[in-house]
Design a protein around this motif. Structure first.
Motif, PDB file in Angstrom:
ATOM      1  N   ASN A 144      74.187  99.767  55.839  1.00 28.87           N
ATOM      2  CA  ASN A 144      73.266  99.088  56.745  1.00 28.87           C
ATOM      3  C   ASN A 144      72.786 100.122  57.762  1.00 28.87           C
ATOM      4  N   ILE A 180      78.403  99.094  50.962  1.00 28.54           N
ATOM      5  CA  ILE A 180      77.059  98.543  51.159  1.00 28.54           C
ATOM      6  C   ILE A 180      76.561  99.030  52.521  1.00 28.54           C
ATOM      7  N   THR A 199      69.224 100.649  53.930  1.00 29.02           N
ATOM      8  CA  THR A 199      69.908  99.359  54.041  1.00 29.02           C
ATOM      9  C   THR A 199      69.957  98.665  52.681  1.00 29.02           C
ATOM     10  N   GLY A 200      71.160  98.274  52.271  1.00 32.73           N
ATOM     11  CA  GLY A 200      71.347  97.616  50.981  1.00 32.73           C
ATOM     12  C   GLY A 200      71.759  98.540  49.857  1.00 32.73           C
TER      13      GLY A 200
END
Length: 403
Positions: free
Chosen positions: A292, A290, A265-266
């Motif tokens: 997740n 991005i 995540t990120g």
């Protein structure tokens, strides 16, 4: 008895202040030096920089008053002669009072924060001719000035980047994923090649209506800044009919995206040149995915390591066994040593998540065993447990001094 006008020189409203001292400059300071000193102090004591600080607010008003007088040649001449400034004073009059003079003193009653040209920005109600505050706030906060200069020709400019969120399953983050995404981006205008216009005559900018400025809110105050379309000139060439002056046109594109193994995540996955289009031949921006990552029913991730809890029976813990456990790559066999305690962790090397920087390097998997008690399903089972208790009469609480 002195003329009536002379009595105005002692008007109590015209409080004497040392404006030079307030700005920290000498009496023979030149205009650029005064302006520089004011800018430095205005930044230091501005209300937006010192919210709720009444002393800073008063100091800010004082330096504004000082600069309003010392930046104006006529006002400064009055101050230098009489030691204070009032609207009714005339430095060339033998008595100081000018024709039609009223009461002296500095008045903030008509003060506004508008930095637009011609609106009396930063002036007292009776000082319609001063533009000193407008000039200073233009320097401090980036306000543009209205001009009639030829609009500058645009320069090549790289396109803006795009960021798109992407939800992944836990397994997809471990193994990687290749998919197609619909991206709303832009490309360089094919008609004007990113210039935003086709040349030709100069016309009034419709965005700012020729003022060269657009309004901007800054905290409690409202300021102006240069118009982005005409760059503060108030004029521009006729916009391109295809891109409407933007230099780029909309484009919806299917982009193939490869998510490498090991993202979390990120994580930001870059796809080069799939952002917004550049202008005048400049490169497009990049597309950033991005990620997740969702959770898993059994596995917990910490860095590149995987943690899982597996139940084992009392005989398996006591006697040892080979059991089947889940991993991110599928099922595998795990040896349980005899005498294994509940909560004990056993490492499986190389069974974790691959490093996003080097897929040849993988983390480990840690299996935490949890001993489960058997269900007493029959009298025979109960008899066996009682027999086991007689044969193995050890007290696990003995170390605590308990029976």
């Amino acid at each position: 008895m002195p003329p009536a006008s002379e009595s105005r020189l002692t008007n109590p409203m015209a409080t004497k202040k040392d404006y030079y001292k307030q700005l920290g400059v000498n009496k023979d300071a030149k205009a650029p030096e005064i302006k520089k000193a004011y800018r430095r102090l205005a930044r230091k004591y501005h209300p937006d920089v010192n919210p709720g600080d009444k002393s800073a607010e008063e100091k800010f008003k004082e330096i504004q008053e000082a600069y309003d007088v010392l930046s104006d040649e006529k006002k400064r001449k009055v101050f230098d002669r009489f030691g204070y400034y009032a609207d009714n004073l005339d430095p060339d009059s033998p008595y100081g009072a000018g024709a039609g003079a009223g009461q002296g003193g500095f008045d903030f009653s008509g003060f506004t924060w508008d930095t637009s040209a011609g609106q009396g920005a930063g002036r007292s109600a009776g000082d319609a001719g001063s533009s000193s505050f407008r000039d200073i706030f233009s320097d401090l906060f980036g306000s543009g000035s209205q001009g009639q200069a030829e609009p500058p020709r645009p320069l090549p400019k790289k396109g803006r980047d795009i960021e798109i969120p992407l939800a992944l399953k836990f397994e997809e983050a471990v193994t990687g994923l290749t998919t197609n995404l619909t991206v709303n981006r832009s490309e360089q205008c094919s008609r004007c090649q990113g210039a935003g216009d086709m040349g030709g005559p100069v016309v009034t900018c419709t965005t700012c209506s020729g003022t060269g400025q657009v309004q901007k809110q800054g905290g409690r105050l409202q300021f102006t800044q240069p118009c982005p379309d005409c760059e503060g000139t108030g004029r521009r060439r006729q916009p391109c009919s295809l891109c409407k002056g933007g230099g780029v046109t909309p484009l919806k594109e299917q982009v193939k995206v490869r998510i490498p193994p090991g993202v979390e995540t990120g994580s930001r996955v870059r796809i080069p040149k799939k952002g917004h289009g550049g202008r005048l031949g400049a490169q497009p921006g990049d597309l950033y995915i991005i990620t997740n990552v969702g959770s898993h029913r059994y596995f917990t991730r910490r860095g590149n390591n995987i943690y899982v809890t597996v139940p084992i029976s009392v005989p398996e813990a006591a006697l040892g066994a080979k059991i089947e456990v889940p991993t991110v790559d599928g099922k595998t066999k795990l040896r349980i040593p005899p005498g294994t305690q509940s909560g004990q962790k056993i490492r499986l090397r190389g069974k974790g998540i691959p490093s996003i920087r080097n897929k040849e390097i993988k983390g480990d998997q840690f299996v935490e065993v949890k001993i489960t008690l058997p269900n007493v399903i029959s009298e025979e089972t109960k008899a066996l447990l009682k027999q086991f208790e007689k044969v193995n009469s050890e007290n696990p609480r003995k170390a605590m001094g308990l029976e």
